[in-house]
Scaffold this active site. Structure first.
Site, short mmCIF file in Angstrom:
data_model
loop_
_atom_site.label_atom_id
_atom_site.label_comp_id
_atom_site.label_asym_id
_atom_site.label_seq_id
_atom_site.Cartn_x
_atom_site.Cartn_y
_atom_site.Cartn_z
N HIS A 179 -29.41 5.78 -15.49
CA HIS A 179 -28.18 6.58 -15.34
C HIS A 179 -27.77 7.22 -16.66
CE1 HIS A 179 -26.95 5.40 -11.23
NE2 HIS A 179 -27.53 4.25 -11.51
N HIS B 59 -30.86 -1.27 -4.88
CA HIS B 59 -29.77 -0.35 -4.59
C HIS B 59 -30.28 0.98 -4.04
CE1 HIS B 59 -26.73 -2.67 -7.32
NE2 HIS B 59 -26.79 -3.15 -6.09
N HIS C 278 -34.91 -2.29 -8.53
CA HIS C 278 -34.00 -3.13 -7.73
C HIS C 278 -33.67 -2.41 -6.44
CE1 HIS C 278 -31.14 -0.64 -9.95
NE2 HIS C 278 -30.14 -1.07 -9.20
N ASP D 97 -31.05 -0.44 -13.92
CA ASP D 97 -29.62 -0.57 -14.20
C ASP D 97 -29.31 -1.85 -14.98
OD1 ASP D 97 -29.27 1.74 -12.79
OD2 ASP D 97 -28.23 0.83 -11.09
N HIS E 62 -27.38 -7.69 -12.50
CA HIS E 62 -26.88 -6.54 -11.73
C HIS E 62 -27.22 -6.77 -10.25
CE1 HIS E 62 -25.90 -2.33 -10.93
NE2 HIS E 62 -27.08 -2.16 -10.38
N ASP F 282 -29.58 4.05 -4.58
CA ASP F 282 -29.95 5.13 -5.52
C ASP F 282 -31.20 4.77 -6.32
OD1 ASP F 282 -28.24 3.17 -6.80
OD2 ASP F 282 -28.06 4.52 -8.52
N HIS F 283 -31.90 3.71 -5.91
CA HIS F 283 -33.16 3.32 -6.57
C HIS F 283 -34.31 3.15 -5.58
CE1 HIS F 283 -31.17 2.67 -10.48
NE2 HIS F 283 -30.14 2.52 -9.67
#
Ligand code: ZN
Ligand code: FE
Length: 256
Positions: free
Chosen positions: A172, A59, A57, A134, A115, A61-62
């Site tokens: 995570h 985000h 996805h 996530d 999400h 941090d991805h």
């Protein structure tokens, strides 16, 4: 077909990155790009060259490391069609029900929106492994940022339909915090109590609690157990629909 080699990489404060390597085809992918440094160090220590990025996805941090890794390695970027406009450098767009080959291994794409609206998981059926980003966590699930709780519930149902033995690699290390919440929702679940004791031991030694399995989540994760009498009683929704029960559990976690 050679076995897929999987290497788990702690990134940032609580993310996990993953390198997957197909020795026969000599292809190597990173699942998401949470942090360049540890990913590069791991590639170097294995002597692998990055050929692909598989994004779950959009985000930061991805997908935040996409462009730098692509510039350095020339790797191909595969990611979710339904949010392709937010995935830096994306070349190949995939969505629910698609399959493609990573080296000699078939990858099935499972759409798991909620999400984010385009979130996908990558499932290697023959290897029995799923990379879920996530969407699903050990004893938890992603916050519903873009979709609806109903959408998130049907995404989790799809993941729960995978075989119990499936190894689940999530993005995570949130397990201990999730466990504290889970214990308030289903305190009488002895599988859960036993799991929490193991989790606490692992974390006390600084060890990961990820990966998990579909079977273990099915037995202990309060977000995917709407048929539990105890959960229904705890949240005061006896006999309600699975989606309604999920929605209430998610709501309670958001303010826990
Ligand atoms: Zn995210
Ligand atoms: Fe994340």
């Amino acid at each position: 077909m050679s076995k897929l080699v999987i290497h788990q990489i702690p990134c940032l404060s609580d993310n996990y990155g993953y390198l997957i390597h197909d020795p026969e085809a000599d292809t190597t992918a990173t699942i998401d790009t949470p942090e360049i440094g540890p990913i590069e160090a791991s590639l170097k220590s294995h002597g692998w060259e990055l050929t692909h990025i598989l994004n779950t996805h959009h985000h930061y941090d991805h997908a935040g490391g996409n462009l730098e890794l692509q510039e350095k390695t020339g790797c191909a970027i595969i990611g979710p069609r339904d949010e392709a406009d937010k995935i830096p450098g994306i070349e190949k767009e995939v969505g629910d029900g698609d399959t493609f080959l990573f080296g000699t291994h078939e990858v099935q794409v499972i759409g798991v929106p909620g999400h984010t609206l385009g979130h996908i998981a990558y499932y290697f059926e023959e290897e029995g492994v799923a990379f879920v980003g996530d969407a699903l966590f050990a004893l938890g699930c992603g916050r519903v940022f873009e979709g609806t709780p109903e959408q998130m519930w049907s995404s989790l149902e799809k993941l729960m339909a995978l075989p119990d033995e499936t190894t689940v690699y999530c993005a995570h290390e949130y397990t201990q915090a999730n466990a504290k919440f889970a214990a308030t929702i289903e305190p009488g679940n002895t599988d859960l109590t036993a799991r929490i004791a193991k989790i606490d031991k692992l974390r006390a030694r600084g060890e990961p609690t990820v990966p998990t399995t579909i079977g273990l989540e099915r037995k202990t994760n309060p977000f995917v157990r709407p048929s539990s009498d105890e959960i229904q009683q705890t949240i005061g929704l006896v006999g309600a629909s699975a989606a309604a029960i999920f929605t209430e559990v998610r709501h309670r976690k958001d303010s826990f």
